[in-house]
Write a protein that holds these residues in place. Sequence first.
Motif: not given
Length: 271
Positions: A113-121
């Motif tokens: 969850x942290x990885x995906x939100x960070x990459x997308x943002x």
Amino acid sequence: MFLNNAIAPHTPKAVDLTNLDPTNFIWALGLIAIAIGLSATEKLGLEWPLAIAAGRTILQLLGVGFVLEVVFAGPNPALIVAVLAVMLIIATRVAKSRIGNKIPQMLPVVGGSLLLSTVLTLAYISIFVIKPQTWYEPQYLIPFAGIILGNAMNGAAIAGERLTSTLNIARLDIETHLSLGATPQQAVANYRKEAIKAAMIPNLNTMMVVGVVTLPGTFTGQILGGASPFVAAFYQMLILFVQALATLITTVLITQGICRQVFNSDAQLKI
């Protein structure tokens, strides 16, 4: 010409913060010393926690300052990715520890969850807002990644802890809904929404009062560095919007992951 001078914005003289000497640092430590003294006077028992927290602050910030000096000196994509990976691992472990061990296999859920939100943002602001010459420019990538991960980590911890606690308390209600034909997602939908809303409260509160009650660190730091208040305001707005989006993405993903973990293949609540 007179009109131009009259309406020209006043540019305040920048405060020179690049030549802070040891005396300045000692005076800064005086703030913590006063806090420790106040705690001792009031017999609050916070003397050691304050001293330890201050010590860790000094060591950690000096350490990261040294690392970033090396990273900024010669941008190396592999080194930058390594720094970001360490930040992600630490944020994942901290968020997981705050959620607790009530639900197994939470570490990959939190980390993903942290990885995906960070990459997308980061991808969004790099493509549409900052537009750096290279994607791995550490001047932008590492600070923004740190801001996103720190805020998303707190959101994940709040949402995850709130949801797991509620699922334990509301077990009977959830099982009643399941017995009446509800799907697992329908049975926990309201609890999931409330957990996401709880995690978003700090972001929403900050956005509601920013510039009126509080002047956040980025805005203040930019002004102290001599930037125009309008430029400082833009960067602060960008950071607040980044934090809101990253936190919402993280909490949506992590609550969805938790809801999938708590039911078995027969749609029975496991916890």
